[in-house]
Design an enzyme around this catalytic site. Structure first.
Site, short mmCIF file in Angstrom:
data_model
loop_
_atom_site.label_atom_id
_atom_site.label_comp_id
_atom_site.label_asym_id
_atom_site.label_seq_id
_atom_site.Cartn_x
_atom_site.Cartn_y
_atom_site.Cartn_z
N THR A 84 -7.25 -7.08 -2.69
CA THR A 84 -7.06 -5.68 -2.34
C THR A 84 -8.17 -4.92 -3.02
OG1 THR A 84 -4.66 -5.82 -2.25
CG2 THR A 84 -5.57 -3.67 -2.78
N ARG B 58 6.65 -6.74 6.37
CA ARG B 58 6.44 -6.85 4.93
C ARG B 58 5.46 -5.78 4.44
NH1 ARG B 58 1.82 -8.02 1.26
NH2 ARG B 58 2.66 -9.18 -0.49
N VAL B 59 5.83 -5.09 3.37
CA VAL B 59 4.92 -4.17 2.70
C VAL B 59 4.68 -4.73 1.31
CG1 VAL B 59 4.68 -1.82 1.79
CG2 VAL B 59 5.77 -2.19 4.01
N GLY B 60 3.42 -4.76 0.89
CA GLY B 60 3.09 -5.31 -0.42
C GLY B 60 3.16 -4.27 -1.52
N ASP B 61 2.57 -4.59 -2.65
CA ASP B 61 2.58 -3.70 -3.80
C ASP B 61 1.58 -2.56 -3.68
OD1 ASP B 61 0.51 -5.60 -3.86
OD2 ASP B 61 0.26 -5.36 -6.03
N THR C 93 -4.08 -6.00 -8.24
CA THR C 93 -4.27 -6.81 -7.04
C THR C 93 -3.66 -8.18 -7.29
OG1 THR C 93 -5.96 -7.83 -5.62
CG2 THR C 93 -6.56 -7.52 -7.90
N GLY C 94 -3.26 -8.87 -6.23
CA GLY C 94 -2.68 -10.21 -6.40
C GLY C 94 -1.40 -10.37 -5.61
N GLY D 126 1.54 -9.47 -4.49
CA GLY D 126 2.24 -8.20 -4.54
C GLY D 126 3.74 -8.31 -4.53
N1 ASP Z 1 -1.53 -7.21 -3.57
C1 ASP Z 1 -1.79 -7.41 -2.18
C2 ASP Z 1 -0.49 -7.73 -1.46
O1 ASP Z 1 0.29 -8.52 -1.96
C3 ASP Z 1 -2.80 -8.44 -1.88
C4 ASP Z 1 -3.84 -8.73 -2.94
O2 ASP Z 1 -4.19 -7.86 -3.70
O3 ASP Z 1 -4.34 -9.84 -3.02
O4 ASP Z 1 -0.30 -7.21 -0.40
#
Ligand code: ASP
Length: 349
Positions: A212, A240-243, A263-264, A266
């Site tokens: 992200t 689905r909605v992420g973080d 990021t990661g 989520g």
């Molecule tokens: N955090 C984001 C999500 O899970 C993706 C990412 O940052 O790698 O949607």
């Protein structure tokens, strides 16, 4: 007395040297440059974060920001974004936006043109159209191929747990396991449940397939803004909605103290509000690096191998980062102290 005057002037110079500043996750240097170009001309931090994230959306940074990436189970790309203003404590975010490319700018319209904080899904598309954005297909040849390959691989990996037919070997459609199903207890409480989650995580999260842009800008007036933009994760269950659009998770800012952006993975990270925690740590007197590690270590206590990173900046423009589940985590910076966009790296412990 002279010493005090000297220290005050010195502190002023140090402060002036660090801000304005822009920092963002990963080596998305074109975005950093675009935001910096605006900040150094005296631009506003909101506009800087918007143009920075927008640059990544147009460049489809790593295929994980903007259109044509991370197709969901139906092959559709949907977008999440956040803009958080640390001076007014106002925000705009969009989750699972369909068929509109410019997600960070739509988030800006939520911030400016509504009293809401988050707008989602198909209705976010309608909102975006009313704000003047074009509706279009976000699919590309690349995203189509990712989806087709996944389908041909019996829909592996996927995010389903404790369903029948077995989501480790089939595409579904699925239904939840029920008490009268053979191995009900085994399915719901034991090995397959854990294995599926870990398998999905291992195959869905790496620096190659999952990023992200999270960006923080401090402008010449000391306004601190955090923002994010992403197409989330591949093969997500539609809806689905992420973080990234969640305040305190994907990003958070308070112009009195600083800001953070994460990021990661989520789905795991949002449960710990790492950006909020990091800014709280700044408030309690931590350095940005300490605050970043506190946020990461909190998640690690519960999910030792989770994949993720966080950047943190205090209001003086000092910054730090922390990460887990990869060797090292790169981030990009430009500031009054060093106008050349530079990629830094923190080693994950
Ligand atoms: N955090 C984001 C999500 O899970 C993706 C990412 O940052 O790698 O949607």
């Amino acid at each position: 007395m002279r010493l005090i005057i000297f220290l005050v002037i010195y502190a002023g110079i140090v402060y002036a040297k660090q801000v304005p500043i822009v920092i963002n996750t990963w080596a998305f240097t074109d975005s950093t440059q675009a935001a910096w170009n605006l900040l150094k001309r005296g631009g506003d931090a909101i506009d800087a974060v918007e143009i920075g994230c927008m640059t990544c959306e147009k460049l489809q940074c790593d295929g994980t920001v903007g259109f044509g990436g991370s197709p969901d189970e139906n092959g559709e790309t949907t977008l999440d974004a956040l803009l958080f203003d640390g001076t007014t404590m106002n925000m705009g975010a969009v989750g699972a936006l369909r068929r509109v490319k410019d997600v960070i700018s739509v988030a800006k319209h939520v911030l400016i043109n509504t009293g809401h904080s988050i707008v989602v899904g198909s209705q976010a598309t309608e909102f975006a159209k009313r704000m003047g954005f074009t509706e279009e297909d976000l699919t590309t040849d690349r995203s189509k191929k990712i989806w087709t390959d996944w389908k041909n691989n019996r829909c592996q990996p996927n995010a389903w747990l404790a369903v029948l037919p077995d989501s480790n070997t089939t595409c579904g459609p699925y239904r939840p396991v029920q008490e009268n199903d053979v191995y009900y207890n085994h399915w719901t409480h034991n090995y397959p449940h854990r294995r599926t989650r870990e398998h999905f995580q291992r195959h869905s999260f790496s620096t190659n397939n999952h990023d992200t842009i999270g960006m923080i800008a401090i402008d010449a007036n000391g306004k601190i803004v955090a923002g994010t933009s992403t197409n989330g994760m591949s093969h997500k269950i539609p809806g689905r909605v992420g973080d990234s659009p969640i305040p305190g998770a994907g990003g958070y800012a308070d112009s009195k103290f600083g800001a953070a952006s994460a990021t990661g993975d989520g789905d795991i990270m949002m449960r710990f509000l790492p950006s909020f925690l990091a800014v709280e740590e700044l408030r309690r007197g931590s350095t940005p690096s300490q605050a970043a590690w506190t946020a990461i270590n909190r998640i690690k206590e519960y999910y030792p191998s989770f994949f993720g990173g966080i950047i943190v900046v205090n209001k003086q423009g000092e910054y730090g980062a922390a990460c887990n589940g990869m060797d090292s985590f790169p981030f990009s910076v430009a500031s009054q102290a060093n106008e050349k966009v530079t990629v830094k790296r923190v080693t994950c412990k």
